[in-house]
Design a protein around this motif. Sequence first.
Motif, mmCIF file in Angstrom:
data_model
loop_
_atom_site.group_PDB
_atom_site.id
_atom_site.type_symbol
_atom_site.label_atom_id
_atom_site.label_comp_id
_atom_site.label_asym_id
_atom_site.label_seq_id
_atom_site.Cartn_x
_atom_site.Cartn_y
_atom_site.Cartn_z
ATOM 1 N N GLY A 1 6.382 9.246 2.027
ATOM 2 C CA GLY A 1 7.034 9.053 0.775
ATOM 3 C C GLY A 1 6.596 8.366 -0.327
ATOM 4 N N SER A 2 6.689 8.160 -1.559
ATOM 5 C CA SER A 2 6.383 7.519 -2.728
ATOM 6 C C SER A 2 6.605 6.272 -2.507
ATOM 7 C CB SER A 2 6.334 8.202 -4.117
ATOM 8 O OG SER A 2 7.845 8.140 -4.232
ATOM 9 N N LEU A 3 7.841 6.106 -1.986
ATOM 10 C CA LEU A 3 8.568 4.640 -2.314
ATOM 11 C C LEU A 3 7.703 3.602 -1.098
ATOM 12 C CD1 LEU A 3 12.108 4.567 -2.608
ATOM 13 C CD2 LEU A 3 10.458 3.025 -3.925
ATOM 14 N N ALA A 4 7.402 4.166 0.345
ATOM 15 C CA ALA A 4 6.565 3.492 1.017
ATOM 16 C C ALA A 4 5.127 3.414 0.630
ATOM 17 C CB ALA A 4 6.703 4.250 2.569
ATOM 18 N N GLU A 5 4.713 4.195 0.075
ATOM 19 C CA GLU A 5 3.112 4.110 -0.639
ATOM 20 C C GLU A 5 3.139 3.270 -1.560
ATOM 21 O OE1 GLU A 5 -0.211 6.463 0.035
ATOM 22 O OE2 GLU A 5 0.877 5.124 1.545
ATOM 23 N N ALA A 6 4.235 3.007 -2.576
ATOM 24 C CA ALA A 6 4.352 1.965 -3.495
ATOM 25 C C ALA A 6 4.085 0.412 -2.864
ATOM 26 C CB ALA A 6 5.353 2.320 -4.253
ATOM 27 N N VAL A 7 4.936 0.341 -1.764
ATOM 28 C CA VAL A 7 4.941 -0.876 -1.084
ATOM 29 C C VAL A 7 3.562 -1.070 -0.419
ATOM 30 C CG1 VAL A 7 5.845 -2.118 0.779
ATOM 31 C CG2 VAL A 7 7.375 -0.898 -0.495
ATOM 32 N N ARG A 8 2.832 -0.116 0.192
ATOM 33 C CA ARG A 8 1.494 -0.248 0.777
ATOM 34 C C ARG A 8 0.539 -0.679 -0.028
ATOM 35 N NH1 ARG A 8 -3.056 2.219 1.272
ATOM 36 N NH2 ARG A 8 -2.710 4.223 0.267
ATOM 37 N N LEU A 9 0.674 -0.135 -1.434
ATOM 38 C CA LEU A 9 -0.320 -0.433 -2.577
ATOM 39 C C LEU A 9 -0.219 -1.466 -3.370
ATOM 40 C CD1 LEU A 9 -0.899 3.378 -3.454
ATOM 41 C CD2 LEU A 9 -2.571 2.096 -2.236
ATOM 42 N N THR A 10 1.144 -2.265 -3.151
ATOM 43 C CA THR A 10 1.279 -3.329 -3.973
ATOM 44 C C THR A 10 0.451 -4.580 -3.531
ATOM 45 O OG1 THR A 10 3.713 -2.809 -4.186
ATOM 46 C CG2 THR A 10 3.267 -5.014 -4.581
ATOM 47 N N GLU A 11 -0.042 -5.336 -4.455
ATOM 48 C CA GLU A 11 -0.853 -6.441 -4.378
ATOM 49 C C GLU A 11 -0.035 -7.275 -3.419
ATOM 50 O OE1 GLU A 11 -3.350 -10.185 -6.807
ATOM 51 O OE2 GLU A 11 -2.245 -8.527 -7.875
ATOM 52 N N GLY A 12 -0.858 -7.815 -2.374
ATOM 53 C CA GLY A 12 -0.509 -8.844 -1.522
ATOM 54 C C GLY A 12 0.080 -8.211 -0.241
ATOM 55 N N ALA A 13 0.241 -6.695 -0.160
ATOM 56 C CA ALA A 13 0.997 -6.312 1.042
ATOM 57 C C ALA A 13 0.167 -6.431 2.443
ATOM 58 C CB ALA A 13 1.194 -4.703 0.729
ATOM 59 N N ALA A 14 0.604 -6.444 3.252
ATOM 60 C CA ALA A 14 -0.163 -6.558 4.700
ATOM 61 C C ALA A 14 0.141 -5.101 5.329
ATOM 62 C CB ALA A 14 0.282 -7.832 5.570
ATOM 63 N N ARG A 15 -0.580 -4.847 6.181
ATOM 64 C CA ARG A 15 -0.644 -3.588 6.873
ATOM 65 C C ARG A 15 -0.970 -3.778 8.444
ATOM 66 N NH1 ARG A 15 -3.360 2.364 5.269
ATOM 67 N NH2 ARG A 15 -1.516 3.526 6.208
ATOM 68 N N SER A 16 -0.637 -3.109 9.574
ATOM 69 C CA SER A 16 -0.736 -3.326 10.707
ATOM 70 C C SER A 16 -1.746 -2.354 10.871
ATOM 71 C CB SER A 16 0.431 -3.171 11.765
ATOM 72 O OG SER A 16 0.929 -1.647 11.710
ATOM 73 N N VAL A 17 -2.605 -2.551 12.181
ATOM 74 C CA VAL A 17 -3.924 -1.747 12.385
ATOM 75 C C VAL A 17 -3.689 -0.443 13.426
ATOM 76 C CG1 VAL A 17 -5.424 -3.765 11.991
ATOM 77 C CG2 VAL A 17 -4.455 -3.282 14.221
ATOM 78 N N HIS A 18 -2.602 -0.155 13.731
ATOM 79 C CA HIS A 18 -2.281 1.017 14.592
ATOM 80 C C HIS A 18 -2.865 2.182 13.693
ATOM 81 C CE1 HIS A 18 -1.032 4.038 17.236
ATOM 82 N NE2 HIS A 18 -0.617 3.167 18.176
ATOM 83 N N PRO A 19 -3.563 2.950 14.500
ATOM 84 C CA PRO A 19 -4.346 4.289 13.607
ATOM 85 C C PRO A 19 -3.345 5.400 13.399
ATOM 86 C CG PRO A 19 -5.056 4.408 15.909
ATOM 87 C CD PRO A 19 -4.217 2.772 15.918
ATOM 88 N N GLN A 20 -2.108 5.436 14.222
ATOM 89 C CA GLN A 20 -1.038 6.435 13.796
ATOM 90 C C GLN A 20 0.203 5.915 13.186
ATOM 91 O OE1 GLN A 20 -1.494 10.149 15.341
ATOM 92 N NE2 GLN A 20 -2.864 8.935 13.815
ATOM 93 N N THR A 21 0.656 4.581 13.748
ATOM 94 C CA THR A 21 2.138 4.523 13.354
ATOM 95 C C THR A 21 2.177 2.596 12.890
ATOM 96 O OG1 THR A 21 2.328 3.546 15.673
ATOM 97 C CG2 THR A 21 3.270 5.745 14.875
ATOM 98 N N SER A 22 1.125 2.556 11.683
ATOM 99 C CA SER A 22 1.269 1.401 11.126
ATOM 100 C C SER A 22 2.188 1.012 10.001
ATOM 101 C CB SER A 22 -0.279 1.167 10.262
ATOM 102 O OG SER A 22 -0.163 1.963 9.102
ATOM 103 N N PHE A 23 2.631 -0.411 9.892
ATOM 104 C CA PHE A 23 3.636 -0.667 8.985
ATOM 105 C C PHE A 23 2.977 -1.417 7.961
ATOM 106 C CE2 PHE A 23 5.903 0.484 12.935
ATOM 107 C CZ PHE A 23 7.053 0.647 12.385
ATOM 108 N N ALA A 24 3.633 -1.299 6.609
ATOM 109 C CA ALA A 24 3.315 -2.284 5.495
ATOM 110 C C ALA A 24 4.291 -3.213 5.332
ATOM 111 C CB ALA A 24 2.796 -1.104 4.525
ATOM 112 N N ALA A 25 4.037 -4.516 4.874
ATOM 113 C CA ALA A 25 5.003 -5.182 4.524
ATOM 114 C C ALA A 25 4.741 -6.157 3.350
ATOM 115 C CB ALA A 25 5.461 -6.066 5.825
ATOM 116 N N LEU A 26 5.802 -6.559 2.647
ATOM 117 C CA LEU A 26 5.545 -7.686 1.527
ATOM 118 C C LEU A 26 6.504 -8.777 1.499
ATOM 119 C CD1 LEU A 26 5.584 -5.097 -1.586
ATOM 120 C CD2 LEU A 26 3.800 -6.684 -0.907
ATOM 121 N N GLY A 27 5.902 -9.948 1.281
ATOM 122 C CA GLY A 27 6.796 -11.156 1.666
ATOM 123 C C GLY A 27 6.316 -12.033 2.489
ATOM 124 N N PRO A 28 6.817 -13.221 2.646
ATOM 125 C CA PRO A 28 6.363 -14.398 3.285
ATOM 126 C C PRO A 28 6.090 -14.041 4.870
ATOM 127 C CG PRO A 28 8.503 -14.909 2.382
ATOM 128 C CD PRO A 28 8.194 -13.715 1.625
#
Length: 283
Positions: free
Chosen positions: A113-140
């Motif tokens: 969905g577009s909200l999850a994609e917007a989080v992933r694409l926000t500057e400073g977001a981090a993402r896990s490296v699982h090739p199928q079920t990664s997570f993206a996160a913003l914050g300290p």
Amino acid sequence: MSTPTAPTVRHSRSGLAGQLSQLGVERDGVLLMHASMRAVGSVNGGVRAVVAALRDALGRRGTLVVPAFTPENSDTSPHYLDQVRSLTDRAREAVRASMPPFDPATSAAPSMGSLAEAVRLTEGAARSVHPQTSFAALGPSARKLVAHHRPDCHLGEDSPLARLYDLRAQVLLLGTGFDTCTAFHLGEYRVPAPPRRTYRCVVTAGGRRQWWEYEDVALDDSDFATLGADFARSEYGAAVRIGPVGSSTSRLFRFTDAVDFASRWLPSHRGGVPVQALCRAHG
């Protein structure tokens, strides 16, 4: 005489942030979100304003987490099987050959969905490296949350879900139902001897595109709507907050409650029934 069309309600960033706070989003907390922008409705500033409202409600020390799953690069996922069901063997092979390998820096997650994609694409977001079920996160806490996600562990003890459990995160279903609740998957890992299956996806190894096959718990979200309904009726139900966010009806609850309930519910409701690994978002 035609009936006049009601004007479209346009929501504001500040209004959404106020509704999120009223619903119970904890300031300086950790929040796992599943969202439907369509349910939220029209917002001034679009999807980025919704992300900003979530961060406003969480505060400067809060962390926002979303799934960034990529079933599009797997030939064992329901996504792929639906895509190739009526194709010839040659056409199937062409689809497999066109699948790009997973890259945590660039691989899109359109099915989230577009909200999850917007989080992933926000500057400073981090993402896990699982090739199928990664997570993206913003914050300290973002980088700590997504670190050390083992590639052969979709959503278990070596995934961000276990870290969310440890931090007693909240779960926000922003205009979505319990059928999207990823927290329940951690419960699948915590039942005795969960069934396992083989997964396969495209990765990059040594600078080259290649297929990688691994074994993990057989994930199945086909009964999550029923599981969620029972969760809401259980002793945990009083702690499930329900309220408006934009045009949506949203739910907020404690991550640990959802996992603990699922780990008790699943053995008695799936006992003796073959698991078909129907989870739409996984390989």
